[in-house]
Design a protein around this motif. Structure first.
Motif, PDB file in Angstrom:
ATOM      1  N   ARG A 225      -3.495   8.872 -11.370  1.00  0.00           N
ATOM      2  CA  ARG A 225      -3.289   8.016 -10.192  1.00  0.00           C
ATOM      3  C   ARG A 225      -3.944   6.661 -10.403  1.00  0.00           C
ATOM      4  O   ARG A 225      -3.340   5.612 -10.140  1.00  0.00           O
ATOM      5  CB  ARG A 225      -3.888   8.697  -8.960  1.00  0.00           C
ATOM      6  N   ASP A 226      -5.164   6.655 -10.922  1.00  0.00           N
ATOM      7  CA  ASP A 226      -5.869   5.388 -11.141  1.00  0.00           C
ATOM      8  C   ASP A 226      -5.157   4.504 -12.170  1.00  0.00           C
ATOM      9  O   ASP A 226      -5.229   3.270 -12.104  1.00  0.00           O
ATOM     10  CB  ASP A 226      -7.298   5.655 -11.609  1.00  0.00           C
ATOM     11  N   MET A 227      -4.481   5.159 -13.113  1.00  0.00           N
ATOM     12  CA  MET A 227      -3.801   4.399 -14.167  1.00  0.00           C
ATOM     13  C   MET A 227      -2.446   3.872 -13.707  1.00  0.00           C
ATOM     14  O   MET A 227      -1.804   3.097 -14.415  1.00  0.00           O
ATOM     15  CB  MET A 227      -3.632   5.275 -15.421  1.00  0.00           C
ATOM     16  N   GLY A 228      -2.004   4.313 -12.539  1.00  0.00           N
ATOM     17  CA  GLY A 228      -0.772   3.785 -11.974  1.00  0.00           C
ATOM     18  C   GLY A 228       0.495   4.428 -12.487  1.00  0.00           C
ATOM     19  O   GLY A 228       1.588   3.870 -12.336  1.00  0.00           O
ATOM     20  N   PHE A 229       0.399   5.615 -13.109  1.00  0.00           N
ATOM     21  CA  PHE A 229       1.599   6.311 -13.549  1.00  0.00           C
ATOM     22  C   PHE A 229       2.429   6.694 -12.324  1.00  0.00           C
ATOM     23  O   PHE A 229       1.919   7.316 -11.389  1.00  0.00           O
ATOM     24  CB  PHE A 229       1.244   7.578 -14.325  1.00  0.00           C
TER      25      PHE A 229
ATOM     26  N   LYS B 135      -9.817   8.655 -23.294  1.00  0.00           N
ATOM     27  CA  LYS B 135     -10.999   8.372 -22.465  1.00  0.00           C
ATOM     28  C   LYS B 135     -10.590   8.049 -21.034  1.00  0.00           C
ATOM     29  O   LYS B 135     -11.279   8.449 -20.076  1.00  0.00           O
ATOM     30  CB  LYS B 135     -11.808   7.222 -23.076  1.00  0.00           C
ATOM     31  N   ASN B 136      -9.486   7.336 -20.878  1.00  0.00           N
ATOM     32  CA  ASN B 136      -8.999   7.046 -19.523  1.00  0.00           C
ATOM     33  C   ASN B 136      -8.516   8.312 -18.823  1.00  0.00           C
ATOM     34  O   ASN B 136      -8.752   8.498 -17.626  1.00  0.00           O
ATOM     35  CB  ASN B 136      -7.860   6.022 -19.585  1.00  0.00           C
ATOM     36  N   TYR B 137      -7.832   9.184 -19.561  1.00  0.00           N
ATOM     37  CA  TYR B 137      -7.355  10.429 -18.969  1.00  0.00           C
ATOM     38  C   TYR B 137      -8.517  11.311 -18.506  1.00  0.00           C
ATOM     39  O   TYR B 137      -8.400  12.050 -17.519  1.00  0.00           O
ATOM     40  CB  TYR B 137      -6.510  11.237 -19.958  1.00  0.00           C
TER      41      TYR B 137
ATOM     42  N   MET C 157       0.845  -1.199   0.000  1.00  0.00           N
ATOM     43  CA  MET C 157       0.000   0.000   0.000  1.00  0.00           C
ATOM     44  C   MET C 157       0.880   1.249   0.000  1.00  0.00           C
ATOM     45  O   MET C 157       1.885   1.316   0.689  1.00  0.00           O
ATOM     46  CB  MET C 157      -0.914   0.010   1.234  1.00  0.00           C
ATOM     47  N   ARG C 158       0.520   2.225  -0.809  1.00  0.00           N
ATOM     48  CA  ARG C 158       1.289   3.449  -0.900  1.00  0.00           C
ATOM     49  C   ARG C 158       1.149   4.261   0.385  1.00  0.00           C
ATOM     50  O   ARG C 158       0.056   4.510   0.867  1.00  0.00           O
ATOM     51  CB  ARG C 158       0.781   4.272  -2.092  1.00  0.00           C
ATOM     52  N   THR C 159       2.277   4.683   0.972  1.00  0.00           N
ATOM     53  CA  THR C 159       2.228   5.499   2.178  1.00  0.00           C
ATOM     54  C   THR C 159       1.735   6.892   1.836  1.00  0.00           C
ATOM     55  O   THR C 159       1.762   7.316   0.673  1.00  0.00           O
ATOM     56  CB  THR C 159       3.617   5.606   2.814  1.00  0.00           C
ATOM     57  N   PHE C 160       1.297   7.635   2.876  1.00  0.00           N
ATOM     58  CA  PHE C 160       0.787   8.987   2.634  1.00  0.00           C
ATOM     59  C   PHE C 160       1.876   9.873   2.038  1.00  0.00           C
ATOM     60  O   PHE C 160       1.622  10.644   1.113  1.00  0.00           O
ATOM     61  CB  PHE C 160       0.270   9.604   3.939  1.00  0.00           C
ATOM     62  N   ALA C 161       3.107   9.755   2.571  1.00  0.00           N
ATOM     63  CA  ALA C 161       4.201  10.589   2.077  1.00  0.00           C
ATOM     64  C   ALA C 161       4.484  10.295   0.608  1.00  0.00           C
ATOM     65  O   ALA C 161       4.651  11.201  -0.214  1.00  0.00           O
ATOM     66  CB  ALA C 161       5.457  10.357   2.915  1.00  0.00           C
ATOM     67  N   ALA C 162       4.513   8.976   0.262  1.00  0.00           N
ATOM     68  CA  ALA C 162       4.764   8.600  -1.131  1.00  0.00           C
ATOM     69  C   ALA C 162       3.631   9.071  -2.032  1.00  0.00           C
ATOM     70  O   ALA C 162       3.851   9.547  -3.147  1.00  0.00           O
ATOM     71  CB  ALA C 162       4.931   7.086  -1.240  1.00  0.00           C
TER      72      ALA C 162
ATOM     73  N   TYR D 251       3.912  11.587  -5.136  1.00  0.00           N
ATOM     74  CA  TYR D 251       3.379  11.118  -6.423  1.00  0.00           C
ATOM     75  C   TYR D 251       2.420  12.139  -7.021  1.00  0.00           C
ATOM     76  O   TYR D 251       2.516  12.509  -8.187  1.00  0.00           O
ATOM     77  CB  TYR D 251       2.682   9.784  -6.197  1.00  0.00           C
ATOM     78  N   MET D 252       1.493  12.641  -6.190  1.00  0.00           N
ATOM     79  CA  MET D 252       0.520  13.622  -6.665  1.00  0.00           C
ATOM     80  C   MET D 252       1.220  14.905  -7.091  1.00  0.00           C
ATOM     81  O   MET D 252       0.881  15.508  -8.109  1.00  0.00           O
ATOM     82  CB  MET D 252      -0.510  13.916  -5.566  1.00  0.00           C
TER      83      MET D 252
END
Length: 604
Positions: free
Chosen positions: A28-32, A102-104, A1-6, A10-11
């Motif tokens: 984020r949903d696409m996992g970039f 469409k995903n974007y 699970m991604r930590t809050f800091a990571a 990322y964001m």
């Protein structure tokens, strides 16, 4: 699970580019994980400025997001009017871009993206556009048709993206693109994305763009850094055998194999399937349904070796391709950049292999200069080497195999059957089941490698690299540069990428080949006829090329009649291939006469 800091870091990576929350959430949903270099360079420029842009970056570097994110953010989703147009060379790439956009835009439900391409119902596509398509992704041919029929209104678009611009122009879409852009407003912004920058791309940029910003990822035409380049030298008759050995020496291969022509593509694929390899072909002579089925099998890895033409491969967007194999070098050296870009994507490593003859070796040096990377000459594996690779590959497969405990109930019987054998004997027997097939096939295998000297690398550069010819057909005969080039390649069947600098005039044309092919070219066109009309080819005085040059007086072609070349791999052992036991995965009248005759020849 991604930590809050990571997660926060990322964001921030995408927010810092200036993207809004809806796009960042979709990313984020696409996992970039992080923006690529071309995205970092292009996105801030396109968001902050109303400017034209020329971006050069290799295939697989994230170009779709580089123009897709800014385009989506600049579109007004409340208006049903078409505001953005993206032109791409093939149906497959058109659909790929549409799906990605469409995903974007998944968190912008009012925004509609519609794909417009040939091979599907034009009326269905018209209805989708009429319902409201803020963004249209299209192939040039279908777009020109629909604009000409007034099915689509692009008179008010604000943005036009030319994706894979070099490939669209290489496919002969210059006139279509010109016609389409004539229906768009002058004040629109044009974003041109390309892997290479040949003169045709520079010309379209100069004609349709005003003071464009320029960004380059790497050097112009440079190959991807995480792809290694290898070449193998063999005779023309052993090219197919060399291909099989490269495949057998890489048991986990998941590859695209490039051929120059549709005919060679189909023949190589058929031969591989006949010899037990999980192979398939994709080229322009297949129906769209056939192409879709082949690509589905390739994505699902039911096909390990996909044999393709350069045009058909433009729609291949498959991750984890381990190898690109150049069965034949491309006609244009810049095309090699596109080919090698099929592997080594998303930060992973890949290998680009080239099978060449001695006469083609010097072209490796030309490619090295263009892509700014070195090739390593390697030997085609021997039979012993392949047997050893296959043996240890099987051993590793066994080592990694998860035990199926349903076998436990049968262990007493199995032990009883095998009780008279030692551990060493059991190992030998077990591995012999698979190993013996390869050993029997390769035990008397010959050396396919050819030795070259420094002279082979210099040949052509010393004697004059290119010869220019006159041919008495032109635009009156329904030829343009691309169709004439295809015709010459089909008829000459040179076995190498030699036809270049095709210049079509009204009733005659010029073209170049390598100097070493002169006798063959002239021999081919002695007593050559199309529908009763003599077709003459003569050498011009201007050997190096250019717009014209005088004909060499009295010089006529000489020698030989047309013969259909047989498939070039001397498959000495094809009847006992080690994989055979596996399941295989002028005037109007003259125009019409010549064109129909050409078509009949191609069908033979």
């Amino acid at each position: 699970m991604r930590t809050f800091a990571a997660y926060f870091i990322y964001m921030n990576k995408f927010e810092e580019l200036g993207l809004n929350a809806e796009i960042v959430n979709a990313v984020r949903d696409m996992g970039f994980e992080a923006p690529s270099e071309v995205q970092e360079k292009a996105i801030p420029v396109l968001l902050e400025q109303e400017t034209d842009l020329v971006a050069l970056a290799q295939t697989g570097t994230g170009k779709t997001a580089a123009f897709g994110f800014p385009l989506i953010q600049k579109i007004n989703p409340q208006s049903k009017q078409t505001q953005g147009l993206i032109l791409s060379p093939t149906r497959e790439l058109c659909l790929q871009i549409t799906n990605e956009l469409k995903n974007y835009a998944k968190y912008i439900p009012q925004l509609s993206t519609v794909a417009v391409y040939g091979g599907a119902s034009i009326s269905d596509q018209e209805r989708q556009v009429k319902r409201g398509a803020q963004i249209i992704v299209a192939t040039p041919g279908r777009m020109k048709d629909m604009v000409g029929r007034r099915m689509i209104d692009i008179s008010n678009i604000g943005y036009c993206v030319l994706d894979e611009a070099d490939e669209m122009l290489n496919m002969g879409f210059y006139e279509d693109i010109t016609e389409i852009l004539s229906h768009t407003p002058k004040e629109k912004k044009t974003w041109l994305f390309s892997a290479t920058m040949p003169k045709e791309v520079a010309r379209i940029a100069k004609k349709f763009m005003k003071d464009p910003q320029e960004i380059t990822v790497g050097s112009k035409n440079e190959g991807a850094k995480n792809v290694s380049h290898e070449y193998y030298i063999t005779s023309g008759r052993d090219r197919y055998q060399a291909l099989k050995r490269l495949a057998d020496a890489n048991p986990d291969i998941f590859s695209v194999i490039f051929c120059r022509t549709k005919r060679d593509t189909q023949k190589v694929a058929e031969k591989l399937i006949e010899d037990g390899y999980n192979a398939g072909a994709i080229h322009g002579d297949l129906s769209q349904n056939q192409r879709d089925l082949v690509m589905k099998s390739f994505r699902n890895r039911q096909i390990q070796m996909l044999v393709a033409t350069d045009v058909a491969a433009r729609g291949i967007d498959v991750d984890d391709i381990t190898h690109v194999i150049n069965y034949q070098l491309p006609d244009e050296i810049e095309t090699y950049t596109h080919r090698s870009g099929r592997t080594g994507r998303a930060g992973k490593s890949g290998v680009s292999m080239v099978i060449v003859t001695k006469s083609e070796v010097r072209k490796i040096k030309s490619i090295e200069r263009i892509i700014n990377q070195s090739f390593e000459q390697k030997d085609i594996p021997s039979g012993d080497e392949i047997c050893q690779v296959q043996l240890f590959h099987l051993a590793n497969d066994i080592k990694e195999t998860k035990i199926n405990h349903e076998i436990d109930q049968f262990l007493p019987q199995l032990e009883e059957i095998l009780k008279d054998f030692s551990k060493e004997e059991l190992i030998k027997k077990f591995f012999s089941v698979e190993f013996t097939r390869f050993y029997n096939y390769y035990q008397n295998a010959s050396d396919l490698n050819q030795k070259v000297s420094s002279r082979d690398y210099r040949e052509g550069e010393e004697t004059g690299d290119s010869v220019r010819y006159f041919i008495n057909v032109g635009s009156k005969d329904d030829f343009d540069w691309m169709s004439l080039k295809d015709f010459l390649k089909e008829e000459l069947d040179l076995g190498r990428d030699s036809v270049s600098r095709v210049d079509v005039k009204d009733s005659f044309s010029f073209f170049n080949t390598d100097a070493s092919e002169t006798e063959k070219v002239l021999a081919k066109f002695q007593d050559f006829q199309l529908q009763g009309r003599n077709i003459n080819v003569e050498i011009t005085k201007n050997r190096g090329g250019g717009g014209g040059g005088k004909r060499k007086s009295g010089k006529k072609g000489f020698g030989g009649k047309r013969k259909d070349k047989k498939f070039g791999g001397n498959d000495r052992n094809s009847e006992r291939s080690p994989r055979r036991s596996k399941p295989s995965g002028g005037s109007g009248g003259r125009k019409a006469n010549i064109k129909s005759s050409i078509n009949r020849r191609k069908k033979k």
